[in-house]
Design a protein around this motif. Structure first.
Motif, PDB file in Angstrom:
ATOM      1  N   GLN A  10       0.834  -1.198   0.000  1.00 48.91           N
ATOM      2  CA  GLN A  10       0.000   0.000   0.000  1.00 48.91           C
ATOM      3  C   GLN A  10       0.875   1.257   0.000  1.00 48.91           C
ATOM      4  OE1 GLN A  10      -2.700   0.165   3.336  1.00 48.91           O
ATOM      5  NE2 GLN A  10      -3.438   2.205   2.792  1.00 48.91           N
ATOM      6  N   LEU A  11       1.895   1.273   0.851  1.00 50.82           N
ATOM      7  CA  LEU A  11       2.820   2.401   0.920  1.00 50.82           C
ATOM      8  C   LEU A  11       3.518   2.603  -0.422  1.00 50.82           C
ATOM      9  CD1 LEU A  11       4.195   4.481   2.837  1.00 50.82           C
ATOM     10  CD2 LEU A  11       5.917   2.729   3.293  1.00 50.82           C
ATOM     11  N   PHE A  12       3.940   1.513  -1.033  1.00 57.82           N
ATOM     12  CA  PHE A  12       4.607   1.551  -2.331  1.00 57.82           C
ATOM     13  C   PHE A  12       3.697   2.206  -3.377  1.00 57.82           C
ATOM     14  CE2 PHE A  12       5.728  -0.533  -6.394  1.00 57.82           C
ATOM     15  CZ  PHE A  12       7.072  -0.233  -6.465  1.00 57.82           C
ATOM     16  N   GLU A  13       2.455   1.767  -3.433  1.00 56.89           N
ATOM     17  CA  GLU A  13       1.503   2.313  -4.417  1.00 56.89           C
ATOM     18  C   GLU A  13       1.189   3.794  -4.151  1.00 56.89           C
ATOM     19  OE1 GLU A  13       0.603   0.905  -7.253  1.00 56.89           O
ATOM     20  OE2 GLU A  13       1.843  -0.807  -6.686  1.00 56.89           O
ATOM     21  N   GLU A  14       1.041   4.156  -2.885  1.00 56.08           N
ATOM     22  CA  GLU A  14       0.764   5.557  -2.538  1.00 56.08           C
ATOM     23  C   GLU A  14       1.932   6.455  -2.941  1.00 56.08           C
ATOM     24  OE1 GLU A  14      -0.026   5.593   1.654  1.00 56.08           O
ATOM     25  OE2 GLU A  14      -1.936   4.543   1.429  1.00 56.08           O
ATOM     26  N   ARG A  15       3.136   6.014  -2.650  1.00 58.98           N
ATOM     27  CA  ARG A  15       4.314   6.831  -2.942  1.00 58.98           C
ATOM     28  C   ARG A  15       4.542   6.994  -4.438  1.00 58.98           C
ATOM     29  NH1 ARG A  15       8.851   5.454   1.691  1.00 58.98           N
ATOM     30  NH2 ARG A  15       7.668   6.364   3.415  1.00 58.98           N
ATOM     31  N   LYS A  16       4.223   5.956  -5.213  1.00 56.88           N
ATOM     32  CA  LYS A  16       4.408   6.037  -6.659  1.00 56.88           C
ATOM     33  C   LYS A  16       3.627   7.195  -7.265  1.00 56.88           C
ATOM     34  CE  LYS A  16       3.928   2.324  -9.109  1.00 56.88           C
ATOM     35  NZ  LYS A  16       3.661   0.991  -9.653  1.00 56.88           N
ATOM     36  N   LYS A  17       2.486   7.516  -6.678  1.00 58.07           N
ATOM     37  CA  LYS A  17       1.663   8.612  -7.201  1.00 58.07           C
ATOM     38  C   LYS A  17       2.416   9.936  -7.134  1.00 58.07           C
ATOM     39  CE  LYS A  17      -2.572   6.272  -5.849  1.00 58.07           C
ATOM     40  NZ  LYS A  17      -3.554   6.144  -4.790  1.00 58.07           N
ATOM     41  N   VAL A  18       3.135  10.165  -6.061  1.00 64.14           N
ATOM     42  CA  VAL A  18       3.897  11.406  -5.922  1.00 64.14           C
ATOM     43  C   VAL A  18       5.208  11.322  -6.695  1.00 64.14           C
ATOM     44  CG1 VAL A  18       4.921  13.067  -4.319  1.00 64.14           C
ATOM     45  CG2 VAL A  18       2.804  11.893  -3.707  1.00 64.14           C
ATOM     46  N   TYR A  19       5.873  10.168  -6.636  1.00 63.71           N
ATOM     47  CA  TYR A  19       7.109  10.012  -7.413  1.00 63.71           C
ATOM     48  C   TYR A  19       6.848  10.326  -8.892  1.00 63.71           C
ATOM     49  CZ  TYR A  19       8.957   7.114  -3.503  1.00 63.71           C
ATOM     50  OH  TYR A  19       9.371   6.615  -2.299  1.00 63.71           O
ATOM     51  N   GLY A  20       5.655   9.984  -9.344  1.00 57.67           N
ATOM     52  CA  GLY A  20       5.284  10.211 -10.743  1.00 57.67           C
ATOM     53  C   GLY A  20       5.276  11.673 -11.154  1.00 57.67           C
ATOM     54  N   LEU A  21       5.337  12.586 -10.197  1.00 58.15           N
ATOM     55  CA  LEU A  21       5.387  14.018 -10.495  1.00 58.15           C
ATOM     56  C   LEU A  21       6.809  14.495 -10.789  1.00 58.15           C
ATOM     57  CD1 LEU A  21       3.023  15.230  -7.622  1.00 58.15           C
ATOM     58  CD2 LEU A  21       2.427  14.844 -10.034  1.00 58.15           C
ATOM     59  N   ALA A  22       7.791  13.604 -10.660  1.00 63.14           N
ATOM     60  CA  ALA A  22       9.192  13.962 -10.884  1.00 63.14           C
ATOM     61  C   ALA A  22       9.394  14.486 -12.303  1.00 63.14           C
ATOM     62  CB  ALA A  22      10.087  12.742 -10.647  1.00 63.14           C
ATOM     63  N   THR A  23      10.479  15.207 -12.499  1.00 65.19           N
ATOM     64  CA  THR A  23      10.820  15.736 -13.816  1.00 65.19           C
ATOM     65  C   THR A  23      11.041  14.601 -14.812  1.00 65.19           C
ATOM     66  OG1 THR A  23      12.028  17.466 -12.587  1.00 65.19           O
ATOM     67  CG2 THR A  23      12.299  17.421 -14.975  1.00 65.19           C
ATOM     68  N   TYR A  24      11.769  13.569 -14.363  1.00 60.53           N
ATOM     69  CA  TYR A  24      12.070  12.413 -15.209  1.00 60.53           C
ATOM     70  C   TYR A  24      11.853  11.124 -14.437  1.00 60.53           C
ATOM     71  CZ  TYR A  24      14.500  15.904 -18.017  1.00 60.53           C
ATOM     72  OH  TYR A  24      14.799  17.010 -18.751  1.00 60.53           O
ATOM     73  N   ARG A  25      11.465  10.084 -15.174  1.00 67.22           N
ATOM     74  CA  ARG A  25      11.289   8.743 -14.604  1.00 67.22           C
ATOM     75  C   ARG A  25      12.266   7.809 -15.291  1.00 67.22           C
ATOM     76  NH1 ARG A  25       8.226   4.473 -16.827  1.00 67.22           N
ATOM     77  NH2 ARG A  25       7.806   2.832 -15.315  1.00 67.22           N
ATOM     78  N   ILE A  26      13.032   7.090 -14.509  1.00 66.25           N
ATOM     79  CA  ILE A  26      13.988   6.117 -15.039  1.00 66.25           C
ATOM     80  C   ILE A  26      13.620   4.750 -14.480  1.00 66.25           C
ATOM     81  CG2 ILE A  26      16.419   5.416 -15.152  1.00 66.25           C
ATOM     82  CD1 ILE A  26      16.049   8.133 -16.449  1.00 66.25           C
ATOM     83  N   ASN A  27      13.321   3.810 -15.359  1.00 64.99           N
ATOM     84  CA  ASN A  27      13.075   2.438 -14.925  1.00 64.99           C
ATOM     85  C   ASN A  27      14.434   1.808 -14.648  1.00 64.99           C
ATOM     86  OD1 ASN A  27      12.752  -0.402 -14.889  1.00 64.99           O
ATOM     87  ND2 ASN A  27      10.821  -0.196 -15.988  1.00 64.99           N
TER      88      ASN A  27
END
Length: 166
Positions: free
Chosen positions: A129-146
């Protein structure tokens, strides 16, 4: 030069990647978790146990404010620091935010024996649950790197390509 902030869930490689990225971009590396431990003279695990998570989150915000007033840094944020929307907005105003996106199963495999991660002392469902919640905010980052199946050096090269700083 603008700061580069690395965000992502615990175990995503922020500290390892951050050190290499700082070296390649001639910036100073700052690990917020290590900064807190040095200034507070206790481990994060002890801070959580003795003073609680809200106190720790306040320390993160406090030290982030300090770093926002400095230039030419690569900053490894703690997993929770980058997951705060207000923190994310402030980092984006001050620099470039890079989300090191990782699969939860990979995280669990990487950190399964790490006893210094207080948030792992809860049921798997809570961690998911924590992982999924945090991903929502991380997704606002300038860039996403897998970061799946990539070496830290490959991740750094990808970041440099994204921010055009080779």
């Amino acid at each position: 030069m603008k700061n580069i902030y690395l965000v992502g869930f615990m175990g995503s490689g922020k500290s390892t990647v951050g050190k290499i990225l700082a070296d390649k971009t001639s910036r100073e590396f700052v690990d917020v978790d290590k900064l807190i431990e040095e200034r507070e003279k206790m481990s994060i695990k002890d801070i959580f146990e003795k003073k609680g998570e809200p106190y720790f989150r306040e320390l993160e915000r406090k030290y982030l404010q300090e770093l926002l007033n400095t230039q030419n840094l690569v900053v490894s944020t703690g997993g929770g620091l980058g997951a705060g929307a207000e923190n994310m907005n402030q980092m984006k105003k001050n620099g470039i935010v890079v989300w090191l996106d990782i699969n939860l199963n990979t995280v669990l495999e990487r950190i399964k024996n790490d006893e210094n991660r207080p948030l792992l002392n809860q049921p798997l469902e809570k961690i998911k649950q924590l992982f999924e919640e945090r991903k929502k905010v991380y997704g606002l980052a300038t860039y996403r790197i897998n970061v799946e199946n990539k070496t830290p050096f490959q991740i750094v090269e990808e970041i440099l390509n994204k921010i055009k700083m080779k």
